[in-house]
Design a protein around this motif. Sequence first.
Motif, PDB file in Angstrom:
ATOM      1  N   LEU A 247      96.044  71.694  63.744  1.00  8.90           N
ATOM      2  CA  LEU A 247      96.408  70.300  63.549  1.00  8.90           C
ATOM      3  C   LEU A 247      95.588  69.446  64.506  1.00  8.90           C
ATOM      4  O   LEU A 247      95.565  69.701  65.714  1.00  8.90           O
ATOM      5  N   MET A 248      94.927  68.449  63.954  1.00 11.79           N
ATOM      6  CA  MET A 248      94.199  67.490  64.778  1.00 11.79           C
ATOM      7  C   MET A 248      94.917  66.151  64.665  1.00 11.79           C
ATOM      8  O   MET A 248      95.181  65.676  63.551  1.00 11.79           O
ATOM      9  N   LEU A 249      95.260  65.570  65.805  1.00 13.93           N
ATOM     10  CA  LEU A 249      96.003  64.310  65.780  1.00 13.93           C
ATOM     11  C   LEU A 249      95.291  63.264  66.620  1.00 13.93           C
ATOM     12  O   LEU A 249      94.622  63.578  67.609  1.00 13.93           O
ATOM     13  N   ASP A 250      95.461  62.032  66.223  1.00 14.51           N
ATOM     14  CA  ASP A 250      94.812  60.897  66.877  1.00 14.51           C
ATOM     15  C   ASP A 250      95.855  59.789  67.005  1.00 14.51           C
ATOM     16  O   ASP A 250      96.653  59.558  66.093  1.00 14.51           O
ATOM     17  N   LEU A 251      95.858  59.122  68.167  1.00 16.09           N
ATOM     18  CA  LEU A 251      96.828  58.053  68.384  1.00 16.09           C
ATOM     19  C   LEU A 251      96.414  56.797  67.634  1.00 16.09           C
ATOM     20  O   LEU A 251      95.251  56.383  67.681  1.00 16.09           O
TER      21      LEU A 251
ATOM     22  N   GLY B  19      96.011  65.472  60.882  1.00 15.67           N
ATOM     23  CA  GLY B  19      95.336  66.182  59.803  1.00 15.67           C
ATOM     24  C   GLY B  19      95.401  67.669  60.089  1.00 15.67           C
ATOM     25  O   GLY B  19      95.301  68.108  61.242  1.00 15.67           O
ATOM     26  N   SER B  20      95.602  68.465  59.058  1.00 18.78           N
ATOM     27  CA  SER B  20      95.749  69.912  59.274  1.00 18.78           C
ATOM     28  C   SER B  20      94.873  70.687  58.314  1.00 18.78           C
ATOM     29  O   SER B  20      94.539  70.225  57.225  1.00 18.78           O
ATOM     30  N   ALA B  21      94.496  71.876  58.745  1.00 16.97           N
ATOM     31  CA  ALA B  21      93.744  72.808  57.914  1.00 16.97           C
ATOM     32  C   ALA B  21      94.304  74.196  58.146  1.00 16.97           C
ATOM     33  O   ALA B  21      94.710  74.534  59.259  1.00 16.97           O
ATOM     34  N   ILE B  22      94.349  74.984  57.082  1.00 16.67           N
ATOM     35  CA  ILE B  22      94.919  76.323  57.137  1.00 16.67           C
ATOM     36  C   ILE B  22      93.791  77.343  57.118  1.00 16.67           C
ATOM     37  O   ILE B  22      92.856  77.248  56.316  1.00 16.67           O
TER      38      ILE B  22
ATOM     39  N   ASP C 222      91.627  60.002  72.788  1.00 18.91           N
ATOM     40  CA  ASP C 222      93.027  60.055  72.362  1.00 18.91           C
ATOM     41  C   ASP C 222      93.217  61.062  71.238  1.00 18.91           C
ATOM     42  O   ASP C 222      94.155  60.963  70.447  1.00 18.91           O
ATOM     43  N   GLU C 223      92.342  62.050  71.158  1.00 19.63           N
ATOM     44  CA  GLU C 223      92.443  63.107  70.152  1.00 19.63           C
ATOM     45  C   GLU C 223      93.021  64.369  70.778  1.00 19.63           C
ATOM     46  O   GLU C 223      92.605  64.794  71.856  1.00 19.63           O
ATOM     47  N   PHE C 224      93.978  64.966  70.077  1.00 21.63           N
ATOM     48  CA  PHE C 224      94.626  66.186  70.526  1.00 21.63           C
ATOM     49  C   PHE C 224      94.566  67.215  69.402  1.00 21.63           C
ATOM     50  O   PHE C 224      94.388  66.866  68.221  1.00 21.63           O
ATOM     51  N   GLY C 225      94.705  68.459  69.781  1.00 23.94           N
ATOM     52  CA  GLY C 225      94.704  69.533  68.793  1.00 23.94           C
ATOM     53  C   GLY C 225      95.863  70.470  69.027  1.00 23.94           C
ATOM     54  O   GLY C 225      96.331  70.657  70.159  1.00 23.94           O
ATOM     55  N   ILE C 226      96.355  71.088  67.952  1.00 21.96           N
ATOM     56  CA  ILE C 226      97.448  72.063  68.036  1.00 21.96           C
ATOM     57  C   ILE C 226      97.042  73.296  67.234  1.00 21.96           C
ATOM     58  O   ILE C 226      96.628  73.189  66.069  1.00 21.96           O
ATOM     59  N   VAL C 227      97.143  74.450  67.860  1.00 25.81           N
ATOM     60  CA  VAL C 227      96.860  75.726  67.192  1.00 25.81           C
ATOM     61  C   VAL C 227      98.192  76.414  66.899  1.00 25.81           C
ATOM     62  O   VAL C 227      98.997  76.638  67.816  1.00 25.81           O
TER      63      VAL C 227
END
Length: 786
Positions: free
Chosen positions: A391-395, A481-484, A437-442
Amino acid sequence: MSENPSDLPALPERLPALAVLGITSPDQDDWARLRGLQYARLSESNWLRLSSHSIAAAVVVWVYASTVGLTALGVWLVALMGTLYLCHKCDSQLAGAETRKLTRTEFRNRSISITLLSLAWCVPLTLFAQQGTISDLLVLWTAISVMIVGLVLVVAAAPLGTVIFTVLTGLSVVFSSLVFGEFKAAAIAGFFIVVVLFGTVASARTYLTARIAEAGMAEKGEVVSLLLREFEDNKADWLWQIDTNRRIRSVSPRFSFALGKEPDALEGQPFLQLIAGDAWESGSFPPSLHELADKLKRRESFSNLIVKVVIGGQNRWWELSGTPILDERQTYLGFRGVGSDVTEQRESSDKIAYLARYDTLTGLPNRLMLNEALSDAMDYAKKWRTRCAFLMLDLDRFKAVNDSLGHLVGDQMLAQVSKRLKQLMGENAMCGRLGGDEFGIVIRDASDKRKVEELARNVIASLSMPYDISNNTLYVGASVGSAIGPRDGKTVEEIMRNADLALYRAKDEGGGEHCQYEPTLHAHAEERRKLEFSLRRALERDEFELHYQPVVDANDETVVSFEALVRWNSPEHGYVRPDKFISLAEDTRLIVPIGEWVLATACAEAVNWPPHVRVAVNVSGEQLIEPNFATTVVQALSDSGLPANRLEVEVTESIFLRDANVVRSALEQVMALGCTVALDDFGTGYSSLGYLRKLSFSTIKVDRSFVQGAAQGSAESLAIIRAVVAMADSLEMSTTAEGVENAEEAEMVRGLGCKKIQGYYFGRPMPVDEVQQVFARKGEVRARIA
């Protein structure tokens, strides 16, 4: 003067007979040096040689006095004494040859002297023998044979001389025996020659081997003495020793100092208990101490073992090496070894390692660590045929917060965002900061699609809650935004890129949304295509301009340089953010012509500034891998007339992630021109510590996130800035603190040792005409030359 012991020759794998004799000298070994070892002690046997020749000469006089006559014998004796003196002189000059190489001249002179001596002995064996009987000849030959055997045994150092003497005298006996018709005597003499030749070579081999071994032992002794002297002079190390009960024995002063006690108080104390501190009572030892205890228990040698110890209630790090003590009967007597306190190095390494893998402002893993985590998740998914997710997120609206309230408030918000994200993570997920301000979640196991959607919604809801910062209630949203994987990509890069595409779609839809990657993301692709089309024409239509932000000296706050920043005002898209079009330019390699324009324009405008003011130009990794990059720099300097020492090339750590050797070569060529190179955004995403040793950067720019963190009282930020400054000082590099926004921050970074400062407090990026006004106000504008 003797040569260094380390120059002594090693024993060759084989000792050829001709090489031992001195007839040949194989190239792969230092035979001139070996000759010195062979012939060094010849002078010690001079007395024995003189005695044996005197006895043999007396036999000649006794046997042939009545037949040859005293006159002939007297002449012969004078010649014999002359040749003996010549041999004695040559041998005396070779004393001490073991510490140098034997010259060909010395070797040749001795061979000639022995030949002359041998010819002197051929006279009685041939000329005198013809006037006597075969019995007289055999008596004389017996005496000379005894002398030859003695030479083989005693003078093994000079085998060639023994061979020459034996062959010439032996052939003389063979000749005289044949004249007398004594064929058996001639055969025996020939057999004697052959036996002596083989014996001479064997004896010489044994002697040379012993001399080399003796020299090697002397060399080892000198090396050991040298190492001990060096160790005693090295005040950072100390010796330690324990007995079979692991109690300290023979306490050295430095070891007692390391333990913080007097030597007498330490004698007989338990070693492990002393260095374990309070952990000895609780039994909760650090793993390194367990490893040390196991080594001592198993009586295993160890080297460079890093052990965490507690001395005086403080945690320290020791580097220990040790080996068991055994007596001549192999009885175990304890351990002895060396140690040193490496606490400072360890702490510095930990700080640098933290800097390389974690974002200092938020405390979250950085891009590098997220890449590794996603790679592990991809491998896990492939192995167990499951799915992972990124998951890539942006404020949303974060830029407005920065622009209206300043970066300090923005950084405080990012810190709170990171705390909220960490509260949402379970064992199956890890979050990190990608930058800005970009973060990522694995998500390691994303077999259940609902978990991905649920986490994304929770993130949006949590980050959309109000923030209380500096008496301000602020609202920002988040887009995800997410990618599988591996469905949406086979590699880490593909998964992250596709998540980024999904994020763009979420922001295009107004933000506050979660979008999954779909192959048909036409809207974003079309917008990107239009932006790329406009970007390709921007240079032709003269849509770019340069703004310059000042960099000042930390001490007197005088302007020392300006950083050139490119701006794009597009007729179709309006003002385009640099982070948006520069990333697009790098993806499409349009950054190369744009970078050439920036370089040429910055040099042309900077040539009108005062001669002490430099211009810094940011260079992309795409530019550096161009074969003609150095030529581009030369062309820009030549066309503008700007001296090379006034141009500073700025690069970021990410350039070393691809074609590192090409990048390094390009930067070295630029440095060779006289330009300087600065490392920008240090520690914000990648580790390039190895290149700090290999490349002579002029400046390390401390990222603004560290400066802001230090301004908020972050101990970690302060420690990292100190570590970077100390590292830069040791490498003779300067440091520039970025993002300084007020006088308090300026004073803080000045006190931390930064040499230069850059930030809004000293000036925002400005057009070139405003730069000229700055100089004009200070009376620094130089006159134009018509």
